[in-house]
Design an enzyme around this catalytic site. Structure first.
Site, PDB file in Angstrom:
ATOM      1  N   GLU A  56       0.828  -1.218   0.000  1.00  0.00           N
ATOM      2  CA  GLU A  56       0.000   0.000   0.000  1.00  0.00           C
ATOM      3  C   GLU A  56       0.852   1.252   0.000  1.00  0.00           C
ATOM      4  OE1 GLU A  56      -0.130  -2.718   2.024  1.00  0.00           O
ATOM      5  OE2 GLU A  56      -1.834  -2.486   3.354  1.00  0.00           O
ATOM      6  N   CYS A  87      -0.435   1.555   7.374  1.00  0.00           N
ATOM      7  CA  CYS A  87      -0.960   1.780   6.031  1.00  0.00           C
ATOM      8  C   CYS A  87      -2.328   2.455   6.076  1.00  0.00           C
ATOM      9  CB  CYS A  87      -1.023   0.466   5.268  1.00  0.00           C
ATOM     10  SG  CYS A  87       0.631  -0.191   4.892  1.00  0.00           S
TER      11      CYS A  87
END
Length: 152
Positions: A56, A87
């Protein structure tokens, strides 16, 4: 109204590539409001010796660099595994509009379990969240990867 299209197949391809590199098989794809893929990445924590090099994070960094901006307003993020708290915080900071993820992460998740980053009052932006896309395939990639590592 445009019809929904999943980009999870691209995220799964990134996850498989990560596994082939010896990384935990997680993949991510950033999609523009137009439907164009802006960036995609797989985990590279071992390769880059960087604990923040999650799929991510790498995809969001690449998308921001490609667009020359620090926010991805209106963009979608497809991830094969529920994002961790780190994230999830970056997803919020980047102003991702919609988060789609495959497998739940009961051990380290930061969206539906654990820290539940998007529920905190300090979270300035909450994306729409859709879970369970290609969940079985994403979970199988992880299960097989760790089974091989354990020698099972």
């Amino acid at each position: 109204m445009s019809q929904f299209r999943s980009y999870m197949d691209l995220a799964l391809a990134e996850a498989r590539a990560a596994a082939a590199r010896g990384e935990v098989p997680v993949g991510a794809v950033v999609v523009a409001p137009s439907g164009a893929v802006v960036a995609q990445a797989g985990n590279r924590t071992r390769e880059l010796c960087d604990p923040s090099a999650h799929a991510e994070m790498l995809a969001i960094r690449a998308a921001c660099a490609a667009l020359g901006q620090e926010r991805l307003v209106g963009h979608d993020l497809y991830v094969t595994l529920e994002p961790c708290p780190m994230c999830a915080a970056v997803i919020s900071a980047a102003r991702i509009a919609r988060l789609y993820y495959g497998a739940a992460d009961p051990k380290s998740g930061g969206v539906a379990v654990g820290a539940r980053v998007f529920t905190h009052p300090q979270c300035h932006h909450v994306p729409e969240v859709y879970d369970g896309l290609a969940e079985a395939e994403a979970a199988a990639l992880l299960r097989d990867f760790f089974a091989t590592r354990r020698g099972a």
